[in-house]
Write an enzyme that holds these catalytic residues in place. Structure first.
Site, PDB file in Angstrom:
ATOM      1  N   LYS A  90       0.893  -1.147   0.178  1.00  0.00           N
ATOM      2  CA  LYS A  90       0.075   0.026  -0.021  1.00  0.00           C
ATOM      3  C   LYS A  90       0.781   1.279   0.075  1.00  0.00           C
ATOM      4  O   LYS A  90       0.581   2.181  -0.529  1.00  0.00           O
ATOM      5  CB  LYS A  90      -0.973   0.034   1.004  1.00  0.00           C
ATOM      6  CG  LYS A  90      -1.999  -0.998   1.069  1.00  0.00           C
ATOM      7  CD  LYS A  90      -3.288  -0.619   2.024  1.00  0.00           C
ATOM      8  CE  LYS A  90      -4.470  -1.314   1.808  1.00  0.00           C
ATOM      9  NZ  LYS A  90      -4.517  -2.875   1.703  1.00  0.00           N
ATOM     10  N   GLU A 112     -10.325   6.710   2.641  1.00  0.00           N
ATOM     11  CA  GLU A 112     -11.192   5.475   3.144  1.00  0.00           C
ATOM     12  C   GLU A 112     -10.713   4.575   3.473  1.00  0.00           C
ATOM     13  O   GLU A 112      -9.411   4.218   3.081  1.00  0.00           O
ATOM     14  CB  GLU A 112     -12.327   5.259   2.127  1.00  0.00           C
ATOM     15  CG  GLU A 112     -11.983   4.070   1.230  1.00  0.00           C
ATOM     16  CD  GLU A 112     -10.781   4.412   0.274  1.00  0.00           C
ATOM     17  OE1 GLU A 112     -10.416   5.533   0.029  1.00  0.00           O
ATOM     18  OE2 GLU A 112     -10.009   3.484  -0.243  1.00  0.00           O
ATOM     19  N   SER A 370       1.681  -9.758  -0.725  1.00  0.00           N
ATOM     20  CA  SER A 370       1.370  -8.547  -0.478  1.00  0.00           C
ATOM     21  C   SER A 370       1.736  -7.695   0.794  1.00  0.00           C
ATOM     22  O   SER A 370       1.537  -6.584   0.862  1.00  0.00           O
ATOM     23  CB  SER A 370      -0.165  -8.259  -1.064  1.00  0.00           C
ATOM     24  OG  SER A 370      -1.027  -8.970  -0.226  1.00  0.00           O
TER      25      SER A 370
HETATM   26  C1  PLP Z   1      -5.107  -4.127   1.323  1.00  0.00           C
HETATM   27  C2  PLP Z   1      -4.550  -5.088   0.889  1.00  0.00           C
HETATM   28  C3  PLP Z   1      -4.952  -6.044  -0.057  1.00  0.00           C
HETATM   29  C4  PLP Z   1      -6.083  -5.713  -1.087  1.00  0.00           C
HETATM   30  O1  PLP Z   1      -5.907  -4.855  -1.856  1.00  0.00           O
HETATM   31  P1  PLP Z   1      -5.675  -4.583  -3.286  1.00  0.00           P
HETATM   32  O2  PLP Z   1      -6.170  -3.347  -3.767  1.00  0.00           O
HETATM   33  O3  PLP Z   1      -6.796  -5.865  -3.832  1.00  0.00           O
HETATM   34  O4  PLP Z   1      -4.298  -5.121  -3.395  1.00  0.00           O
HETATM   35  C5  PLP Z   1      -4.045  -7.282  -0.224  1.00  0.00           C
HETATM   36  N1  PLP Z   1      -3.107  -7.494   0.597  1.00  0.00           N
HETATM   37  C6  PLP Z   1      -3.008  -6.773   1.531  1.00  0.00           C
HETATM   38  C7  PLP Z   1      -1.662  -7.137   2.488  1.00  0.00           C
HETATM   39  C8  PLP Z   1      -3.366  -5.551   1.769  1.00  0.00           C
HETATM   40  O5  PLP Z   1      -3.050  -4.915   2.879  1.00  0.00           O
END
Ligand code: PLP
Length: 385
Positions: A90, A112, A370
């Site tokens: 993020k 948000e 992620s």
């Molecule tokens: C917020 C988040 C997501 C989901 O958001 P995307 O916009 O689909 O990437 C996925 N993995 C993590 C670790 C997150 O914090």
């Protein structure tokens, strides 16, 4: 070709666009113009790169996993976005948008948040730039995510309760947009995924492209100029998936997005307009947006970014879903075999790889990790005890 710039109207095929009230139109047009200018400006790019390196910790490593690969009978490569500052991908997007906001002369960031992760990331960027920050969060989520509410406050942000509708993420988005209309002179709305009206889906994907480009170079080095057979990522709104797909869209790699079974916007959704763009979303029989349900609060957005709808329609990417039980197993599997505790969101992608291991036998699979699992440890402690 897939994942180039959308047309001037922000369309990816029949998806995307800009469905906003008259009052919001000047704001999104001003934003598009500013982004186009900034993205073409080498000075802006250099300043963002500098922050990504010296503040966020980029480039993130690529880990060639030995033990889990042996267990699954394939070769698993992880793109380590979990090692970024604030613990996920993020930060790439919020630093980009905050730098753009400053360039536009704005002094206030709006965001948000559902689970709180995007709110924390935006509050982090606001603190870094010395900007005011207001985060909208549904009343229900505020109760569920007390620790992230505390983090945002610690970082100097004001957290405002969204009391309308179901008092969750989609209501927080509506209220943030309302604030933006009223305060557009000084405010930038820092949207958290590849959704919303043009230019957001495109702009947010471009800010995350850095992770896909890095992974492409890292894979090339590791695989003697080759690319993985499969590139996979979890999909909530779809930003981390968009980032990694962007690095491989012009290659032979198969692209697979993984959604929670309770929020499978591509699998079970219908086309429709929500939050300013045309995409797939979950609706009930009366056309009302349905609440998504998932073990992972970060994936329970009922829609999907319009470019993913387009990639699905074109057959360039496919979208699969996994159950909570499969996710819980994958969460433990990566922890035990590699010493990496994943966030529950990317554990969805791993759950798909694990379930499909026979079909993936002998293949090289790149998975975008992620985020890290610290935020989910308490929840999983309860689930597993
Ligand atoms: C917020 C988040 C997501 C989901 O958001 P995307 O916009 O689909 O990437 C996925 N993995 C993590 C670790 C997150 O914090």
């Amino acid at each position: 070709m897939a994942m180039t710039d959308p047309g001037p109207d922000g369309r990816f095929g029949e998806f995307g666009g800009r469905f906003v009230p008259e009052t919001l139109m000047p704001a999104v047009q001003e934003l598009e113009k500013a982004f186009r200018g900034a993205w073409a400006d080498p000075e802006f790019r250099a300043e963002l790169d500098h922050m990504l390196t010296h503040y966020a910790g980029r480039p993130s490593p690529l880990t060639d996993c030995r033990r889990i690969s042996e267990e699954l009978g394939l070769r698993l490569l992880l793109k380590r976005e979990d090692l970024n500052h604030t613990g996920s991908h993020k930060i790439n997007n919020v630093l980009g948008q905050a730098l753009l906001a400053r360039r536009m002369g704005k002094t206030r960031l709006l965001a948000e948040t559902g689970a709180g992760q995007h709110g924390v990331a935006t509050a982090t960027a606001a603190a870094y730039f010395g900007m005011d920050c207001v985060v909208y969060m549904g009343e229900v989520d505020i109760e569920r995510q007390a620790l992230n509410v505390f983090r945002m406050k610690l970082l100097g942000a004001e957290v405002r309760t969204a009391m309308s509708g179901s008092r969750t993420l989609k209501d927080a988005i509506n209220e943030a947009m309302r604030d933006w209309v009223a305060t557009v002179e000084e405010s930038h709305y820092c949207l958290g995924s590849v959704m919303g009206p043009h230019p957001y889906p495109w702009m947010v994907r471009e800010f995350h492209r850095v992770l896909g480009d890095e992974a492409r170079r890292q894979c090339s080095e590791l695989l003697d100029g080759g690319v993985p057979d499969v590139v996979t990522a979890c999909v909530g709104g779809g930003s981390n998936a968009a980032g990694i797909f962007a690095g491989f869209a012009d290659s032979t790699a198969e692209l697979v997005g993984v959604e929670p079974a309770g929020g499978a916007a591509v699998g079970r959704g219908v086309p429709g307009v929500v939050h300013g763009s045309n995409s797939y979303l979950m609706q009930d029989e009366y056309g009302q947006v349905k609440e998504a349900e998932s073990i992972s609060a970060g994936l329970d957005y009922p829609g999907i970014g319009p470019e993913h709808a387009y990639l699905a329609a074109e057959g360039r990417a496919r979208y699969e879903s996994v159950t909570d039980a499969e996710v819980i197993e994958a969460f433990q599997l990566l922890s035990r075999t590699e010493g990496i505790i994943p966030a529950l969101e990317p554990a969805h992608a791993l759950a798909w790889v694990s379930r499909e291991r026979a079909a993936l036998a002998g293949k090289t699979v790149l998975l975008n990790l992620s985020g890290r699992g610290d935020k989910d440890a308490t929840q999983m402690m309860e689930v597993l005890s």
